[in-house]
Design a protein around this motif. Sequence first.
Motif, PDB file in Angstrom:
ATOM      1  N   PHE A 204     -23.007  61.966-110.139  1.00 48.89           N
ATOM      2  CA  PHE A 204     -21.545  61.976-110.103  1.00 48.89           C
ATOM      3  C   PHE A 204     -20.968  61.215-111.294  1.00 48.89           C
ATOM      4  O   PHE A 204     -21.585  60.277-111.803  1.00 48.89           O
ATOM      5  CB  PHE A 204     -21.037  61.321-108.814  1.00 48.89           C
ATOM      6  N   ALA A 205     -19.770  61.603-111.679  1.00 51.24           N
ATOM      7  CA  ALA A 205     -19.075  60.884-112.746  1.00 51.24           C
ATOM      8  C   ALA A 205     -18.580  59.527-112.263  1.00 51.24           C
ATOM      9  O   ALA A 205     -18.466  58.585-113.053  1.00 51.24           O
ATOM     10  CB  ALA A 205     -17.905  61.720-113.264  1.00 51.24           C
ATOM     11  N   SER A 206     -18.284  59.423-110.967  1.00 49.58           N
ATOM     12  CA  SER A 206     -17.724  58.191-110.406  1.00 49.58           C
ATOM     13  C   SER A 206     -17.749  58.305-108.884  1.00 49.58           C
ATOM     14  O   SER A 206     -17.934  59.402-108.340  1.00 49.58           O
ATOM     15  CB  SER A 206     -16.282  57.999-110.876  1.00 49.58           C
ATOM     16  N   PRO A 207     -17.521  57.202-108.169  1.00 49.57           N
ATOM     17  CA  PRO A 207     -17.395  57.292-106.708  1.00 49.57           C
ATOM     18  C   PRO A 207     -16.240  58.193-106.280  1.00 49.57           C
ATOM     19  O   PRO A 207     -16.344  58.902-105.273  1.00 49.57           O
ATOM     20  CB  PRO A 207     -17.160  55.835-106.289  1.00 49.57           C
ATOM     21  N   TRP A 208     -15.150  58.164-107.029  1.00 53.29           N
ATOM     22  CA  TRP A 208     -14.011  59.041-106.723  1.00 53.29           C
ATOM     23  C   TRP A 208     -14.437  60.500-106.821  1.00 53.29           C
ATOM     24  O   TRP A 208     -14.102  61.329-105.966  1.00 53.29           O
ATOM     25  CB  TRP A 208     -12.863  58.742-107.682  1.00 53.29           C
ATOM     26  N   ASP A 209     -15.197  60.802-107.852  1.00 55.21           N
ATOM     27  CA  ASP A 209     -15.712  62.155-108.054  1.00 55.21           C
ATOM     28  C   ASP A 209     -16.632  62.564-106.909  1.00 55.21           C
ATOM     29  O   ASP A 209     -16.622  63.721-106.472  1.00 55.21           O
ATOM     30  CB  ASP A 209     -16.462  62.197-109.388  1.00 55.21           C
ATOM     31  N   ALA A 210     -17.405  61.623-106.397  1.00 58.45           N
ATOM     32  CA  ALA A 210     -18.345  61.930-105.315  1.00 58.45           C
ATOM     33  C   ALA A 210     -17.627  62.390-104.050  1.00 58.45           C
ATOM     34  O   ALA A 210     -18.184  63.148-103.253  1.00 58.45           O
ATOM     35  CB  ALA A 210     -19.203  60.705-105.007  1.00 58.45           C
ATOM     36  N   LEU A 211     -16.396  61.939-103.861  1.00 55.92           N
ATOM     37  CA  LEU A 211     -15.622  62.325-102.680  1.00 55.92           C
ATOM     38  C   LEU A 211     -15.020  63.724-102.801  1.00 55.92           C
ATOM     39  O   LEU A 211     -14.693  64.341-101.783  1.00 55.92           O
ATOM     40  CB  LEU A 211     -14.500  61.316-102.427  1.00 55.92           C
ATOM     41  N   ALA A 212     -14.842  64.216-104.014  1.00 56.04           N
ATOM     42  CA  ALA A 212     -14.229  65.534-104.201  1.00 56.04           C
ATOM     43  C   ALA A 212     -15.066  66.588-103.477  1.00 56.04           C
ATOM     44  O   ALA A 212     -16.262  66.725-103.754  1.00 56.04           O
ATOM     45  CB  ALA A 212     -14.133  65.868-105.683  1.00 56.04           C
ATOM     46  N   PRO A 213     -14.485  67.336-102.553  1.00 58.21           N
ATOM     47  CA  PRO A 213     -15.284  68.292-101.781  1.00 58.21           C
ATOM     48  C   PRO A 213     -16.107  69.253-102.633  1.00 58.21           C
ATOM     49  O   PRO A 213     -17.294  69.467-102.357  1.00 58.21           O
ATOM     50  CB  PRO A 213     -14.224  69.022-100.950  1.00 58.21           C
ATOM     51  N   ALA A 214     -15.510  69.836-103.673  1.00 61.14           N
ATOM     52  CA  ALA A 214     -16.249  70.806-104.482  1.00 61.14           C
ATOM     53  C   ALA A 214     -17.418  70.148-105.205  1.00 61.14           C
ATOM     54  O   ALA A 214     -18.507  70.730-105.312  1.00 61.14           O
ATOM     55  CB  ALA A 214     -15.316  71.476-105.487  1.00 61.14           C
TER      56      ALA A 214
END
Length: 267
Positions: A204-214
């Motif tokens: 992942f690019a970041s923890p925020w990115d990890a949450l993105a469903p897609a």
Amino acid sequence: MIKALVTACAAVCTLTAHAATIDSIISPTRVVLDDGTKRAIVELPGEPVYACGLKPFQSWATRFEGQAIESAADGSVAVAIDGAPVSLATLFVRAGWLRPAALTDDAQASMTERRGGWACASAQAPFDAMHTSVDPKILAGIALNESAYNGRPWPWTLNVAGRGFFFRTREDAYRAIRYLISHGRSDFDIGLLQINWGYHSKRFASPWDALAPATNIRVAEDILNENFRLTHSAAKAVAYYHSANPAPGREYLARFVKHLSQIERGL
């Protein structure tokens, strides 16, 4: 989409000079504007979400009738929200009545939170929209194993050392992740498919990115494909998603099969 934006811009540019208002909203993609002298139909880009039918949308959309329109930065039809113009298309996407061509963060959130028309969609629907290389039924079945909340996968889910937490918003889940990381923790799973941060953070690019469903779905697909290449077995690929140890893997696979059966019956 470009044609729709051009059509919308032309209508807005023509009517805004005469203080146009929203006369009526026919559908998530068709809005009637009225400047007191003439009416114009504006086409919004995207696909309507009709899983619950048209009437629930029309009932929800009456709140906008009579409101003055503005022009958003991209020239699309907008209304003032907290003093700033917000495009109707964006509002419809956020509320779950419109699916844009590109699945933005707003679109992914409304889809997986089952807002608006998505409330009546199948458990498989978000995975139909966001999968790339794995059968969406398989992804939906695994997600029901991993993050089920009130019978459907929930995107803002964390599991910390075996304990599940369901957050109301992505922002809430992100704050929890930042807290965990700041305290040296990596023993937690994130999102729809519960990707373990300790093992897979580099995907992942970041923890925020990890949450993105897609994004969460894409990484889960990568893991499943790697499992399949290792085992040459679809069943083992699913079992290994949880554990390569036989006993927990078998139990996980049994729950997956149960969920898959529910999906095939129309969950």
